[in-house]
Design a protein around this motif. Structure first.
Motif, PDB file in Angstrom:
ATOM      1  N   GLU A  17       0.827  -1.207   0.000  1.00  0.00           N
ATOM      2  CA  GLU A  17       0.000   0.000   0.000  1.00  0.00           C
ATOM      3  C   GLU A  17       0.861   1.256   0.000  1.00  0.00           C
ATOM      4  O   GLU A  17       2.024   1.224   0.397  1.00  0.00           O
ATOM      5  CB  GLU A  17      -0.932  -0.001   1.212  1.00  0.00           C
ATOM      6  CG  GLU A  17      -1.964  -1.112   1.161  1.00  0.00           C
ATOM      7  CD  GLU A  17      -3.013  -1.011   2.253  1.00  0.00           C
ATOM      8  OE1 GLU A  17      -2.914  -0.125   3.126  1.00  0.00           O
ATOM      9  OE2 GLU A  17      -3.946  -1.828   2.226  1.00  0.00           O
ATOM     10  N   VAL A  71      -0.964  -5.642 -10.377  1.00  0.00           N
ATOM     11  CA  VAL A  71      -1.998  -5.540  -9.353  1.00  0.00           C
ATOM     12  C   VAL A  71      -1.321  -4.978  -8.107  1.00  0.00           C
ATOM     13  O   VAL A  71      -0.416  -5.608  -7.551  1.00  0.00           O
ATOM     14  CB  VAL A  71      -2.652  -6.903  -9.066  1.00  0.00           C
ATOM     15  CG1 VAL A  71      -3.750  -6.746  -8.022  1.00  0.00           C
ATOM     16  CG2 VAL A  71      -3.225  -7.489 -10.350  1.00  0.00           C
ATOM     17  N   ALA A  72      -1.743  -3.790  -7.692  1.00  0.00           N
ATOM     18  CA  ALA A  72      -1.063  -3.066  -6.620  1.00  0.00           C
ATOM     19  C   ALA A  72      -1.978  -2.831  -5.431  1.00  0.00           C
ATOM     20  O   ALA A  72      -3.202  -2.842  -5.551  1.00  0.00           O
ATOM     21  CB  ALA A  72      -0.554  -1.727  -7.159  1.00  0.00           C
ATOM     22  N   GLY A  73      -1.360  -2.591  -4.281  1.00  0.00           N
ATOM     23  CA  GLY A  73      -2.109  -2.279  -3.071  1.00  0.00           C
ATOM     24  C   GLY A  73      -2.774  -0.914  -3.151  1.00  0.00           C
ATOM     25  O   GLY A  73      -2.564  -0.140  -4.086  1.00  0.00           O
ATOM     26  N   LYS A  74      -3.558  -0.612  -2.127  1.00  0.00           N
ATOM     27  CA  LYS A  74      -4.325   0.638  -2.054  1.00  0.00           C
ATOM     28  C   LYS A  74      -3.408   1.864  -2.079  1.00  0.00           C
ATOM     29  O   LYS A  74      -2.315   1.846  -1.535  1.00  0.00           O
ATOM     30  CB  LYS A  74      -5.141   0.632  -0.755  1.00  0.00           C
ATOM     31  CG  LYS A  74      -6.004   1.855  -0.556  1.00  0.00           C
ATOM     32  CD  LYS A  74      -6.751   1.761   0.760  1.00  0.00           C
ATOM     33  CE  LYS A  74      -7.609   2.994   0.976  1.00  0.00           C
ATOM     34  NZ  LYS A  74      -8.332   2.917   2.258  1.00  0.00           N
ATOM     35  N   PHE A  76      -2.072   3.658  -4.828  1.00  0.00           N
ATOM     36  CA  PHE A  76      -0.932   3.529  -5.737  1.00  0.00           C
ATOM     37  C   PHE A  76      -0.721   4.840  -6.494  1.00  0.00           C
ATOM     38  O   PHE A  76      -1.664   5.432  -7.007  1.00  0.00           O
ATOM     39  CB  PHE A  76      -1.184   2.392  -6.729  1.00  0.00           C
ATOM     40  CG  PHE A  76       0.008   2.065  -7.583  1.00  0.00           C
ATOM     41  CD1 PHE A  76       1.005   1.247  -7.099  1.00  0.00           C
ATOM     42  CD2 PHE A  76       0.119   2.578  -8.864  1.00  0.00           C
ATOM     43  CE1 PHE A  76       2.111   0.932  -7.883  1.00  0.00           C
ATOM     44  CE2 PHE A  76       1.210   2.285  -9.659  1.00  0.00           C
ATOM     45  CZ  PHE A  76       2.212   1.453  -9.164  1.00  0.00           C
ATOM     46  N   SER A  99      -5.909  -1.464  -8.724  1.00  0.00           N
ATOM     47  CA  SER A  99      -5.769  -1.127  -7.311  1.00  0.00           C
ATOM     48  C   SER A  99      -7.144  -0.740  -6.776  1.00  0.00           C
ATOM     49  O   SER A  99      -8.085  -0.542  -7.549  1.00  0.00           O
ATOM     50  CB  SER A  99      -4.778   0.028  -7.123  1.00  0.00           C
ATOM     51  OG  SER A  99      -4.649   0.362  -5.748  1.00  0.00           O
ATOM     52  N   SER A 100      -7.238  -0.620  -5.463  1.00  0.00           N
ATOM     53  CA  SER A 100      -8.504  -0.164  -4.881  1.00  0.00           C
ATOM     54  C   SER A 100      -8.554   1.357  -4.783  1.00  0.00           C
ATOM     55  O   SER A 100      -9.612   1.925  -4.517  1.00  0.00           O
ATOM     56  CB  SER A 100      -8.730  -0.798  -3.509  1.00  0.00           C
ATOM     57  OG  SER A 100      -7.650  -0.486  -2.646  1.00  0.00           O
ATOM     58  N   PHE A 102      -6.256   5.006  -6.549  1.00  0.00           N
ATOM     59  CA  PHE A 102      -5.119   5.653  -7.199  1.00  0.00           C
ATOM     60  C   PHE A 102      -5.101   7.132  -6.844  1.00  0.00           C
ATOM     61  O   PHE A 102      -6.158   7.762  -6.741  1.00  0.00           O
ATOM     62  CB  PHE A 102      -5.227   5.561  -8.732  1.00  0.00           C
ATOM     63  CG  PHE A 102      -5.064   4.188  -9.289  1.00  0.00           C
ATOM     64  CD1 PHE A 102      -3.810   3.646  -9.503  1.00  0.00           C
ATOM     65  CD2 PHE A 102      -6.176   3.423  -9.615  1.00  0.00           C
ATOM     66  CE1 PHE A 102      -3.662   2.374 -10.030  1.00  0.00           C
ATOM     67  CE2 PHE A 102      -6.040   2.148 -10.143  1.00  0.00           C
ATOM     68  CZ  PHE A 102      -4.783   1.634 -10.349  1.00  0.00           C
ATOM     69  N   LEU A 125      -9.872  -6.913  -4.918  1.00  0.00           N
ATOM     70  CA  LEU A 125      -8.407  -6.835  -4.937  1.00  0.00           C
ATOM     71  C   LEU A 125      -7.806  -7.957  -4.089  1.00  0.00           C
ATOM     72  O   LEU A 125      -6.863  -8.633  -4.519  1.00  0.00           O
ATOM     73  CB  LEU A 125      -7.961  -5.466  -4.430  1.00  0.00           C
ATOM     74  CG  LEU A 125      -6.465  -5.160  -4.519  1.00  0.00           C
ATOM     75  CD1 LEU A 125      -5.998  -5.108  -5.969  1.00  0.00           C
ATOM     76  CD2 LEU A 125      -6.149  -3.848  -3.820  1.00  0.00           C
TER      77      LEU A 125
END
Length: 195
Positions: A17, A71-74, A76, A99-100, A102, A125
């Motif tokens: 995150e 696929v990235a954490g919250k 980003f 991500s959830s 950006f 996610l």
């Protein structure tokens, strides 16, 4: 830019995150004025040792994972507004970042450079991260026209939002200048009517 329609790909999971743009592309690489080579320095401080050798435990150096979807954490892309972060992501070969959440400036820079940022729920996610850890061959399908993302392992899908103008540009492979040039006849007709 390349046209973007539907993409099905394996994923590279980065469940961290608050990844900021300096972590995406460190400031020492910002001297260049064109996009060449930025992908080589994506996540450079996490990816390489001081001697330039790859860090075995970093996800981009793990041959098990690959694909065109990061696929990235919250949260980003927070931090500075450097467009180079989007250049580095695109230069590495990612076409989609999921991500959830950006940072707004990063999101716009990504769209301007042909990278599609897809916002999903925290639950969706988490399912992607869990699925990719169990099976590195997990694939996602991103359908820009219908604004959906699907986890092909469990069949679940979510809708995502995108600015209508940016959607049209991505579907047609146009940057802002290309879009204006595509409207040249209308612009010229308008200008002629104002004489």
């Amino acid at each position: 830019m390349e046209k973007f329609g539907t993409l099905t790909s394996t994923v590279v999971p980065l469940p961290i995150e608050n990844v900021d743009t300096d972590q995406i592309i460190p400031a020492r690489f910002l001297k260049a004025t064109n996009k060449d080579g930025f992908g080589d320095n994506l996540f450079a401080d996490w990816r390489y040792n001081k001697d330039g050798s790859p860090k075995a435990d970093f996800i981009l150096n793990n041959p098990v994972f690959g694909g065109s979807i990061l696929v990235a954490g919250k949260n980003f892309g927070s931090g500075s507004s450097r467009e180079h972060a989007a250049w580095a992501i695109d230069g590495y070969g990612f076409k989609v970042v999921v991500s959830s959440f950006f940072a707004d400036i990063f999101k716009n820079n990504a769209l301007n450079n042909g990278v599609l940022p897809v916002v999903v729920s925290a639950e969706f996610l988490a399912e992607i991260f869990d699925g990719a850890n169990k099976d590195p061959k997990l694939t996602l399908t991103v359908d820009l026209e219908n604004q959906t993302i699907s986890n092909n392992a469990n069949g679940k899908s979510e809708s995502f939002e995108i600015n209508a103008y940016k959607k049209e540009c991505l579907l047609k492979g146009l940057d802002d200048i290309d879009y204006l040039l595509s409207k040249r006849e209308l612009i010229e007709a308008y200008e002629a009517s104002r004489k």
